[in-house]
Structures are given as structure tokens and as C-alpha cells.
Motif scaffolding. Structure first.
Motif, short mmCIF file in Angstrom:
data_model
loop_
_atom_site.label_atom_id
_atom_site.label_comp_id
_atom_site.label_asym_id
_atom_site.label_seq_id
_atom_site.Cartn_x
_atom_site.Cartn_y
_atom_site.Cartn_z
N GLY A 1 -4.97 -6.47 3.98
CA GLY A 1 -4.19 -7.09 2.92
C GLY A 1 -4.53 -6.52 1.55
N LYS A 2 -5.78 -6.14 1.37
CA LYS A 2 -6.21 -5.58 0.09
C LYS A 2 -5.98 -4.08 -0.01
CE LYS A 2 -9.68 -9.07 -0.79
NZ LYS A 2 -9.81 -9.48 -2.15
N SER A 3 -5.78 -3.43 1.14
CA SER A 3 -5.66 -1.96 1.11
C SER A 3 -4.25 -1.48 0.77
CB SER A 3 -6.12 -1.36 2.43
OG SER A 3 -5.20 -1.68 3.46
N SER A 4 -3.26 -2.01 1.48
CA SER A 4 -1.88 -1.60 1.18
C SER A 4 -0.91 -2.57 1.83
CB SER A 4 -1.60 -0.18 1.69
OG SER A 4 -1.40 -0.17 3.10
N ASP A 5 0.26 -2.69 1.22
CA ASP A 5 1.29 -3.57 1.76
C ASP A 5 1.78 -3.06 3.11
OD1 ASP A 5 1.14 -5.22 -0.44
OD2 ASP A 5 2.75 -4.17 -1.52
N ARG A 6 1.90 -1.77 3.26
CA ARG A 6 2.39 -1.18 4.51
C ARG A 6 1.42 -1.45 5.66
NH1 ARG A 6 2.69 5.11 5.36
NH2 ARG A 6 3.08 5.09 7.58
#
Length: 131
Positions: free
Chosen positions: A45-50
Motif C-alpha cells: 500500500g505504501k509502495s505503489s497504487d498498482r
């Protein structure tokens, strides 16, 4: 050109590591699945929306974490599996402490942590009655 954000790559790598540990927990009874999948969800969740979108579409997430993340509920099977794994791991730790003649205080701390897990998942997290 966008600047490189090392935190996003670190979170993605941690998410993959925790997801792998959670997947291993499906096959190995001593490794708890749910805590690792929860950590993976947080990291993705904190790394990227994709990456987050991909993760929440996986069967692993839907079977183990979705109810807990959205409604604070778990099936009785998930609760018992999680608590059995936690009990087994803490039991092994307690046994190793006993064999190594560890001081009394760490043993008490381990028992208190185990008891808090049982109380939290037994009474704080609601049991989902239908699957």
C-alpha cells in the motif's frame, strides 16, 4: 523526469518478502500466514497504487486478510490457524528458553505476549459466521 523514491522500492521489496513468508506459511505449519500477509499489504500500500491493486486482488489476500482489513472480522478457521501457529512458535521459543536456562522474566514476557494474542484474536476481532 520523476525523481527516484528509494522508500517506494524498499516498501515493494519488503512487501514481496512478507508475501513470500505468508505464502510459505500456507505450506509450513510453523510459519503464521496472516501477520506476514498483513505486513505485505501495508508495504504494498505504501509502495505503489498498482502493486497495492494487484495484491488486494490475490486469493491469498481475499482468503486471509480482506475481512480483517475491511471489517475487523476473521473466520473461525483463520483465527484457529493463526492462533495454532502462534502457539506453536511461542511454545518452541518457550522450550528453547527452558533448555537454555533463560531467566524467568523473558519466559513470563513470552507467556504474556501469547495471552495477549489469544485475547485479541479471541475477543477483539469478530468472528465471521459465513464464508
Amino acid at each position: 523526469m520523476k525523481p527516484i523514491n528509494p522508500a517506494k522500492y524498499t516498501y515493494a521489496a519488503l512487501g514481496l518478502f512478507f508475501l513470500g513468508m505468508g505464502a510459505a506459511g500456507i505450506l509450513l505449519p510453523l510459519i503464521p500466514t496472516t501477520p506476514f500477509v498483513l505486513l505485505a499489504a501495508i508495504c504494498f500500500g505504501k509502495s505503489s497504487d498498482r502493486l497495492n491493486s494487484w495484491f488486494i486482488s490475490t486469493r491469498l489476500y481475499k482468503n486471509n486478510i480482506e475481512g480483517l482489513a475491511k471489517k475487523k472480522t476473521m473466520t473461525i478457521k483463520s483465527k484457529l490457524t493463526l492462533l495454532a501457529a502462534i502457539t506453536a512458535l511461542m511454545g518452541i521459543s518457550f522450550f528453547v528458553m527452558h533448555v537454555a536456562s533463560a531467566p524467568f522474566a523473558p519466559r513470563v514476557i513470552l507467556v504474556v505476549i501469547w495471552l495477549l494474542h489469544v485475547l485479541y484474536f479471541g475477543f477483539k476481532i469478530k468472528t465471521k459466521l459465513t464464508s
